[in-house]
Design a protein around this motif. Structure first.
Motif, mmCIF file in Angstrom:
data_model
loop_
_atom_site.group_PDB
_atom_site.id
_atom_site.type_symbol
_atom_site.label_atom_id
_atom_site.label_comp_id
_atom_site.label_asym_id
_atom_site.label_seq_id
_atom_site.Cartn_x
_atom_site.Cartn_y
_atom_site.Cartn_z
ATOM 1 N N PHE A 206 -10.031 -3.953 -97.425
ATOM 2 C CA PHE A 206 -9.593 -3.581 -96.078
ATOM 3 C C PHE A 206 -8.376 -4.389 -95.672
ATOM 4 C CE2 PHE A 206 -10.838 -7.029 -93.108
ATOM 5 C CZ PHE A 206 -11.531 -7.854 -93.975
ATOM 6 N N GLY A 207 -7.739 -3.925 -94.580
ATOM 7 C CA GLY A 207 -6.574 -4.590 -94.031
ATOM 8 C C GLY A 207 -5.875 -3.638 -93.085
ATOM 9 N N SER A 208 -4.992 -4.173 -92.238
ATOM 10 C CA SER A 208 -4.312 -3.341 -91.248
ATOM 11 C C SER A 208 -2.807 -3.417 -91.410
ATOM 12 C CB SER A 208 -4.693 -3.792 -89.831
ATOM 13 O OG SER A 208 -6.035 -3.442 -89.562
ATOM 14 N N ILE A 233 -13.364 1.663 -98.431
ATOM 15 C CA ILE A 233 -12.158 0.970 -97.964
ATOM 16 C C ILE A 233 -11.981 1.200 -96.463
ATOM 17 C CG2 ILE A 233 -10.954 1.050 -100.184
ATOM 18 C CD1 ILE A 233 -9.259 3.409 -99.098
ATOM 19 N N ALA A 234 -11.247 0.274 -95.833
ATOM 20 C CA ALA A 234 -10.966 0.398 -94.392
ATOM 21 C C ALA A 234 -9.501 0.085 -94.124
ATOM 22 C CB ALA A 234 -11.874 -0.534 -93.590
ATOM 23 N N PRO A 235 -8.617 1.081 -94.333
ATOM 24 C CA PRO A 235 -7.218 0.851 -93.993
ATOM 25 C C PRO A 235 -7.032 1.049 -92.484
ATOM 26 C CG PRO A 235 -7.496 2.925 -95.244
ATOM 27 C CD PRO A 235 -8.864 2.419 -94.871
ATOM 28 N N GLY A 236 -6.647 -0.015 -91.783
ATOM 29 C CA GLY A 236 -6.406 0.081 -90.341
ATOM 30 C C GLY A 236 -4.952 0.420 -90.102
ATOM 31 N N THR A 237 -4.686 1.390 -89.232
ATOM 32 C CA THR A 237 -3.322 1.793 -88.864
ATOM 33 C C THR A 237 -2.316 1.511 -89.988
ATOM 34 O OG1 THR A 237 -1.567 1.584 -87.205
ATOM 35 C CG2 THR A 237 -3.073 -0.339 -87.408
#
Lengths: 364, 364
Positions: A206-208, A233-237
């Protein structure tokens, strides 16, 4: 981006913060000025407006949304060497907050090296049994040039604290130390290291912002290299399109008080990192990559986010590829404001959503 | 809505389509004009801009997004009688498209009455076995005053055609025939009729705009009345807050080419329907209702939607109540443009997402 006779006007409007000069710019627009648009010039003329802080957010978030436009958003360093003092000054301001965050979020931070890559291990005081065999890898934001060293930590600490997962935060190389694809390479080194001891299904990435792009880039690279997919996964903006294509680059310009403009500091930083490489390469603009076979994905954005289009375009593309992809959009927030203040209810909410998504999709 | 010294400016900016007059308006703003905001007046001064049609949408959607602001968006009928000819003229324009849509979407339409309520049964030529014991109830949009008769049909036809479900479209009473809560009552009558022969888990309710609000209002009312919950709902860009609270009422004003302004025709229509009733009543502004126990919900909006905040606020509130709630936001779209053109890939995509969500959550 489509350009008509109104193209010059748009560029002028984008660059100017001073409304009195805008009147001069608008007078140049000629006879079309009194019409929303004409058949030959499909430009929508949106008038100036004074936008209040919304009443529909927490008091902590209202403070963040009410901040003026980022200082020096239009100062554009042109080399890695010029970026270094800017990054160091920004990092010093962030690092001051780390001790308080450590305490409030109940996490501890240890510096480490992983196969030659600088990193931090962020460990929550309590890890529930379900999370003991799980690992999250964090790639930080900052336009590929900002947030070196401990300044990489805040989002990793939010995630560890609110989600109760162990997190490795990658302090990847940035200009002037190294250029594209160094950040991606460092992320992959840490991922490959994790695969040596972990079931890939128990790992999430993950990350933004640039970290959101790097999250997607790592999946594209893992596919290229025949590596197994992580569990989620966590793709922020995510900076998923650094070619400035996407509607909210225009519609949220001068409204997003973090990125402010598609022609601002973040674009300048990305170009320095890219170092002449094609910006449309999916390893820099992952929205152009093939998303077949991506792991379950949760995306986060805000209604004022300059990268709202970058986020929803990835969401649509993932869905079109049949991926279990989930979108959360927060009221009134500009770019990545969900990890600005660990005392804001919106931060807790956003990271608990991500933690819940990981809990649903990761192996145990 | 928070009002400071900039409040007058904002109202002026909202009402004017003519940019030359805006310069005069901006000159009135005084010394703060050159600054994004001041400590005492947390207003963000967003300059005028010319916004092109995004290149990131289909050619069909580009045409819809490129349309000028809705004609007469600022003509505000004050009574049901004044609305009738407006609604009839709008309906005539929509009804012309019904035969072509019937053919392209492979559906048939039959007029009916259900316990005294006017309705249409929309049946796709082919219903897959899994959908044979399922029923969708549609409540149309139009600010509670528009889209009478066959004009209620388009979204119901999209859903039946793309989703292969049987749909009952409720042609609920509107001003001047009847006022709040007539639309809601008619929706409930049809729902209660369905419950007499159907497992509630095999029934879904959907609709956009006022129909999105009515969908949420029907669930609140069903809870009040002790009725069982349907299997799922799909409120599209719901008018969930008709008190004009929500950030995108300001940030997307004059950008959304459908609703255009929080002070436009849609607000006028809603007030006529409300007929003096408190606009903050959850049966008119469902975002203020208790969403505990709501069925699985899929929400749809667009990045230029004036009701994007109305949509994401409902999404957050549902999630806070522990509801399985899913959000889709489409690039560049203003209010409810996903059901404008049945030949646009974005329409197919949006309704196939809703159909898939229903398939996942409804009983068989």
């Amino acid at each position: 981006m489509r350009r008509s006779s109104g193209g010059i006007r748009m560029v002028v409007a984008r660059q100017l913060g001073i409304t009195t000069l805008l009147c001069a710019a608008m007078e140049m627009t000629g006879p079309a000025a009194g019409h929303a648009q004409t058949a030959n010039s499909p430009m929508l003329e949106v008038p100036a407006r004074a936008v209040p802080v919304p009443t529909t957010v927490s008091s902590q978030m209202a403070k963040i949304i009410g901040l003026p436009l980022r200082t020096n958003w239009n100062v554009l360093p042109k080399t890695g060497e010029e970026w270094k003092p800017v990054a160091d000054a920004g990092a010093a301001a962030i690092i001051k907050n780390i001790p308080g965050m450590t305490e409030r979020l109940h996490v501890k931070v240890e510096k480490t090296m992983i196969d030659g890559v600088r990193a931090f291990v962020v460990t929550p005081d309590t890890i529930p049994p379900d999370n003991r065999n799980r690992l999250l890898i964090h790639v930080h934001g900052g336009c590929y040039v900002l947030n070196p060293g401990e300044a990489a930590l805040p989002e990793a600490m939010f995630m560890a604290g609110f989600g109760h997962y162990k997190v490795i935060a990658v302090d990847y190389r940035m200009p002037p130390e190294a250029y594209f694809p160094a950040a991606l390479d460092d992320g992959m080194t840490v991922y490959k290291n994790a695969l040596r001891t972990m079931d890939p299904k128990n790992v999430a990435i993950f990350g933004s912002s640039a970290g959101g792009a790097l999250t997607l880039e790592m999946i594209l690279k893992a596919k290229q290299d025949g590596l197994p997919m992580p569990g989620a996964i966590a793709p922020g903006t995510p900076m998923s399109d650094v070619t400035k294509v996407g509607d909210t680059f225009v519609t949220n310009a001068m409204l997003d008080n973090v990125l402010v403009s598609p022609d601002g500091f973040c674009d300048a930083g990305t170009k320095v990192y890219a170092n002449g490489h094609d910006l449309k390469d999916p390893l820099l603009s992952p929205v152009y990559g093939d998303m077949q076979g991506f792991p379950p994905t949760i995306l986060t954005s805000g209604t004022r986010d300059l990268l709202l289009s970058n986020t929803v375009r990835v969401h649509r593309k993932l869905r079109q590829a049949g991926v279990d992809a989930w979108l959360q959009v927060y009221e009134g927030q500009s770019h990545a404001q969900y990890y600005r203040d660990d005392t804001s209810p919106e931060a807790k909410e956003a990271f608990e959503e991500i933690a819940g998504f990981f809990d649903k999709h990761l192996g145990k």
